[in-house]
Design an enzyme around this catalytic site. Structure first.
Site: not given
Lengths: 197, 399
Positions: B73, B162, B210, B212, B248, B336
């Site tokens: 992101s 995705n 990414s 993960h 860092t 939903c």
């Protein structure tokens, strides 16, 4: 494997084994029938009732909806049997949510679907039996006390095709003073969009 | 709840690879600030450099072209916001907007970190151009070229979606863009580790990855910036990452990412083949046993691990939660499942009806799945769908 479920145990129980599902509508001789919501919004509810001696003798239902809609209508179909029509007609969605042991905030609007369909079924019964005078205009509840805007105003706004909060505020001045009602207004807007969207 | 757990939501996130976990534990004491000149700093920097080289290899980039970020992101935001940046004073960067190019072309099936950022840049003087896609999920290349103007600064297209897994032709998109002097970014998050990525062959300027999604931890991502392509940092501060991303360095995240990239490259061929066979088995099994379904997205150009199916008359959240009770984890495009009333923007962009979009389930497979997992799903799913349809107002007409 457990893991905290999104919903209460009671919701889970009714979701897992929903009660009083209408099997075949053609074979069900209803005294009242109510259908609300729309599939394009993601949920639709059908409630049918049988009436005996001015009391609800049976209540069955079908839904295209999420777990909250299924569980709340399942428990409602148990709660209303034996109630007088008047009692059932005045059933409040809060009562259903309480019986379920609560629902997540953003899911509360799903529970009003069963209640709305029940009201529609009772009104259908009244109409079929020449009892139109029993049909009550829904009482409006003030949402924004600064500008005196009611839930009815929000409902009418959505019925007229209104969609977002900003637009609603422009039209009704709701929440433009203290802003305390914004959260409730958002939920109502969400719920009505489900019903009429 | 079920004792058996079948995780089929690898496109949402992946568990940490056992080898990556081992690497993290082995390097747990690498605490030095890689920017420090003393020994512990230099030890850390050495590890960072190894990781950078492994990540570069995964996409055939040079090490210097890799910037570590906090996730894809951030990588996506960095590129889109830089492109329309209009600095008040001369910052020395060759901003596209300063050169009169403020339009960004993207697709209707991008990740929210592109879509929301596109909305944001509207207020920053940028002009988003969002292209629809074909019913199979592919970008219409003619339409893309027609939308390029002398003001187009960047084209950003997702490499593999995705939700539906459809793979876009980034190489052709880049060659069209280059003809018009337009920069190209691709969000390759879902593609990484599943299909081959070669930035030199693709000829893109920017690419996001990414951690993960490739069995590394959350909180680590990559932005590839092609040598000599214009760039401006999103996060200003210290001169880490050659002044391109301050902060860092995340030693453990980066080291883990490096190991995950190395494994993704070495395991991709065999794993993708194995997983594709399982996915095909799942798809064929569903098609065979459950009527009134729609398999979404082009099934020829698709990630080996992704399957998106809509079940008529059944609402997605309900399907998801009944599957969850059997220990099966999937995703849904139903409204939903979210706070919004809108079902999946990706499925709507394919032209699916709201009913089919609300009734969609994404199965995304990964390295821990076995054939018995698929058998288990195929055993449970048909009765779940039948149960939901039996109580559905939307299925009664299709008896």
């Amino acid at each position: 494997m457990s893991g905290n479920w999104l919903y209460s145990e009671k919701v889970k129980e009714h979701f897992k084994n929903p009660k009083n599902i209408l099997d075949d509508e053609d074979k069900y001789d209803s005294d009242g029938r109510g259908e609300v919501g729309s599939i394009s919004c993601g949920d639709q509810m059908l409630v049918v009732i049988k009436v005996k001696d001015n009391k609800i003798a049976d209540c069955q239902w079908k839904t295209y909806g999420c777990a909250s809609a299924i569980a709340s209508t399942s428990i409602m179909s148990e709660m209303v049997v034996g109630m007088t029509l008047k009692e059932a007609y005045r059933l409040n969605p809060d009562d259903i949510v309480r019986q379920l042991g609560g629902l997540p905030d953003h899911k509360v609007h799903c529970s009003i679907l069963g209640d709305r369909a029940l009201r529609a079924a009772i009104e259908d019964y009244y109409r079929r039996n020449g009892l139109e005078s029993e049909i009550e205009p829904e009482e409006a509840k003030v949402v924004c006390s600064c500008m005196n805007v009611t839930d009815k105003d929000i409902e009418n706004f959505v019925k007229a095709g209104g969609k977002d909060l900003e637009e609603l505020q422009k039209k009704t001045t709701l929440g433009t003073v203290c802003g305390n009602c914004i959260k409730e207004a958002k939920e109502l807007l969400h719920g009505y969009k489900h019903l009429y969207g | 709840m079920s004792e058996k757990i079948v995780y089929l939501d690898y496109n949402a996130t992946t568990p940490i690879h056992p080898e990556v976990k081992k690497t993290i534990i082995e390097n747990f004491d690498i605490f030095g600030n890689p920017s420090s000149l003393h020994t512990s700093g230099r030890i850390a920097m050495e590890k960072i450099n190894e990781a950078r080289s492994s990540v570069a290899k995964l996409i055939n980039a040079d090490s210097e072209e890799i910037i570590f970020t906090a996730g894809a992101s951030e990588s996506n935001n960095t590129v889109l916001k830089y492109v329309v940046c209009q600095p008040q004073s001369d910052c020395g960067e060759a901003c596209r907007a300063c050169a009169g190019r403020n339009e960004i072309i993207t697709s209707a099936i991008e990740h929210p970190s592109i879509i929301s950022t596109m909305d944001f840049i509207k207020g920053q003087g940028g002009k988003p151009v969002v292209l629809g896609v074909k019913p199979n999920g592919k970008i219409d290349l003619d339409l893309l070229e027609k939308n390029i103007t002398h003001k187009t600064a960047l084209i950003s297209i997702i490499m593999a979606n995705n939700e539906i897994g459809v793979i876009e032709d980034i190489k052709t998109i880049a060659s069209i863009a280059k003809k018009h002097g337009v920069l190209v970014h691709t969000d390759a998050v879902s593609a990484a580790g599943r299909i081959k990525i070669d930035v030199k062959d693709l000829n893109v300027d920017y690419l996001s990855l990414s951690g993960h999604k490739i069995y590394a931890p959350k909180g680590i991502g990559i932005l590839y910036v092609k040598k000599d392509s214009p760039y401006c940092p999103f996060i200003h501060g210290g001169h880490q990452e050659a002044g391109r991303r301050a902060g860092t360095l995340n030693n453990l995240g980066i080291i883990a990412m490096g190991k995950a990239a190395e494994l993704a490259l070495s395991e991709m061929e065999t794993e993708s083949k194995r997983i594709k066979a399982l996915r095909d088995k799942l798809r064929d099994g569903i098609v065979k046993t459950i009527p009134d379904i729609s398999v979404n997205g082009d099934q020829g150009d698709i990630l080996p691990n992704t399957l998106n199916v809509s079940f008529m008359g059944a609402e997605g959240e309900t399907i998801l939660l009944y599957l969850d009770m059997e220990g099966i984890a999937v995703s849904t495009g139903s409204a939903c499942s979210s706070d919004s009333l809108e079902p999946s923007h990706v499925l709507l962009a394919l032209g699916l009806s709201p009913e089919l979009a609300h009734g969609s389930i994404r199965f995304s497979l990964g390295r821990d799945n076995t054939e018995s997992d698929i058998d288990y799903v195929l055993e449970k799913l048909p009765s779940i769908i039948a149960k939901i349809r039996k109580m559905s107002t939307a299925y009664r007409s299709k008896k």
